[in-house]
Design a protein around this motif. Sequence first.
Motif, short mmCIF file in Angstrom:
data_model
loop_
_atom_site.label_atom_id
_atom_site.label_comp_id
_atom_site.label_asym_id
_atom_site.label_seq_id
_atom_site.Cartn_x
_atom_site.Cartn_y
_atom_site.Cartn_z
N ALA A 65 0.86 -1.19 0.00
CA ALA A 65 0.00 0.00 0.00
C ALA A 65 0.89 1.24 0.00
CB ALA A 65 -0.91 0.01 1.23
N ILE A 66 0.35 2.30 -0.57
CA ILE A 66 1.12 3.54 -0.65
C ILE A 66 0.19 4.73 -0.43
CG2 ILE A 66 0.93 3.67 -3.16
CD1 ILE A 66 3.84 4.63 -3.16
N LEU A 67 0.64 5.68 0.37
CA LEU A 67 -0.10 6.91 0.59
C LEU A 67 0.56 7.98 -0.27
CD1 LEU A 67 -2.31 8.42 2.24
CD2 LEU A 67 -0.50 9.02 3.85
N VAL A 68 -0.22 8.58 -1.17
CA VAL A 68 0.30 9.57 -2.11
C VAL A 68 -0.62 10.79 -2.13
CG1 VAL A 68 1.53 7.95 -3.61
CG2 VAL A 68 -0.89 8.38 -4.00
N SER A 69 -0.18 11.84 -2.81
CA SER A 69 -1.00 13.05 -2.92
C SER A 69 -1.26 13.37 -4.39
CB SER A 69 -0.30 14.23 -2.24
OG SER A 69 0.90 14.54 -2.91
N HIS A 70 -2.42 13.95 -4.65
CA HIS A 70 -2.84 14.26 -6.01
C HIS A 70 -2.44 15.63 -6.51
CE1 HIS A 70 -5.08 10.80 -7.30
NE2 HIS A 70 -5.72 10.75 -6.15
N TRP A 71 -2.07 16.53 -5.64
CA TRP A 71 -1.68 17.87 -6.07
C TRP A 71 -0.75 18.46 -5.03
CZ3 TRP A 71 -7.13 17.03 -5.36
CH2 TRP A 71 -7.66 17.52 -4.17
N PRO A 72 -0.22 19.65 -5.30
CA PRO A 72 0.67 20.28 -4.30
C PRO A 72 -0.03 20.40 -2.95
CG PRO A 72 0.81 21.46 -6.36
CD PRO A 72 -0.32 20.46 -6.52
N VAL A 73 0.70 20.09 -1.91
CA VAL A 73 0.13 20.10 -0.56
C VAL A 73 0.91 21.04 0.34
CG1 VAL A 73 -0.72 17.74 -0.74
CG2 VAL A 73 1.52 18.14 0.21
N ALA A 74 0.22 21.54 1.34
CA ALA A 74 0.90 22.33 2.38
C ALA A 74 1.72 21.37 3.23
CB ALA A 74 -0.14 23.05 3.23
N LYS A 126 -7.91 24.54 7.66
CA LYS A 126 -7.71 23.09 7.63
C LYS A 126 -8.93 22.32 7.16
CE LYS A 126 -4.22 23.16 11.18
NZ LYS A 126 -3.79 22.64 12.47
N ALA A 127 -10.12 22.93 7.23
CA ALA A 127 -11.32 22.25 6.77
C ALA A 127 -11.49 22.33 5.25
CB ALA A 127 -12.55 22.85 7.45
N HIS A 128 -10.73 23.19 4.61
CA HIS A 128 -10.84 23.34 3.15
C HIS A 128 -10.26 22.10 2.47
CE1 HIS A 128 -10.34 24.89 -0.89
NE2 HIS A 128 -11.23 25.80 -0.57
N PRO A 129 -10.94 21.58 1.45
CA PRO A 129 -10.45 20.36 0.77
C PRO A 129 -9.03 20.47 0.22
CG PRO A 129 -12.70 20.83 0.12
CD PRO A 129 -12.24 22.00 0.94
N SER A 130 -8.59 21.66 -0.12
CA SER A 130 -7.22 21.78 -0.63
C SER A 130 -6.19 21.38 0.42
CB SER A 130 -6.94 23.20 -1.11
OG SER A 130 -6.95 24.11 -0.03
N TYR A 131 -6.58 21.40 1.69
CA TYR A 131 -5.67 21.04 2.78
C TYR A 131 -5.63 19.53 3.02
CZ TYR A 131 -3.17 21.65 7.19
OH TYR A 131 -2.23 21.60 8.18
N TRP A 132 -6.79 18.88 3.08
CA TRP A 132 -6.82 17.47 3.48
C TRP A 132 -7.12 16.50 2.35
CZ3 TRP A 132 -11.42 15.25 2.34
CH2 TRP A 132 -12.51 16.09 2.21
N ALA A 133 -7.73 16.94 1.26
CA ALA A 133 -8.21 16.03 0.22
C ALA A 133 -7.18 15.49 -0.77
CB ALA A 133 -9.34 16.70 -0.55
N PRO A 134 -5.98 16.04 -0.89
CA PRO A 134 -5.07 15.50 -1.91
C PRO A 134 -4.56 14.10 -1.61
CG PRO A 134 -4.01 17.32 -0.75
CD PRO A 134 -5.42 17.23 -0.26
#
Length: 144
Positions: A65-74, A126-134
């Motif tokens: 398993a791998i944890l990855v991100s879909h876009w630039p993250v903070a 922190k509740a904004h999807p750009s923070y947690w959703a990637p």
Amino acid sequence: MLTPPLPGAGTEQDDGLLTASEIAALRLNADWVILSACNTAAGDRPGTEALSGLARAFFYAGTRAILVSHWPVASSAAVEITTATLQRLQAANGSISRAGALRISMLELLSSKPVNPFAAATEIDKAHPSYWAPFVLVGEGGRE
């Protein structure tokens, strides 16, 4: 990027840079690899496969398993999500899956209040999807 060797002590293979081809040649028995940097899920070019060469290389090497991100993250989001997920997983002692621990960590951020309601517009909510959703778990997320 790994810690580079001392000047003059490195070799061509030990240069501090771990490439996808070097990872794919490894024989890992890893339950989970976390790539918390920006865009680690993205293909190498627009229109390419869904996972980056780096992420795929870990699967070729034996990661389940791998944890990855879909876009630039903070950076703070990467730290909070990965730390909270691992803490949840450890505290649950096998009663929840990796995906479940990630979900709970995301829900906590989603329901959190803004860091400072009077802060400038540039402060991260922190509740904004750009923070947690990637972040996404690929592979055997249902296992502990």
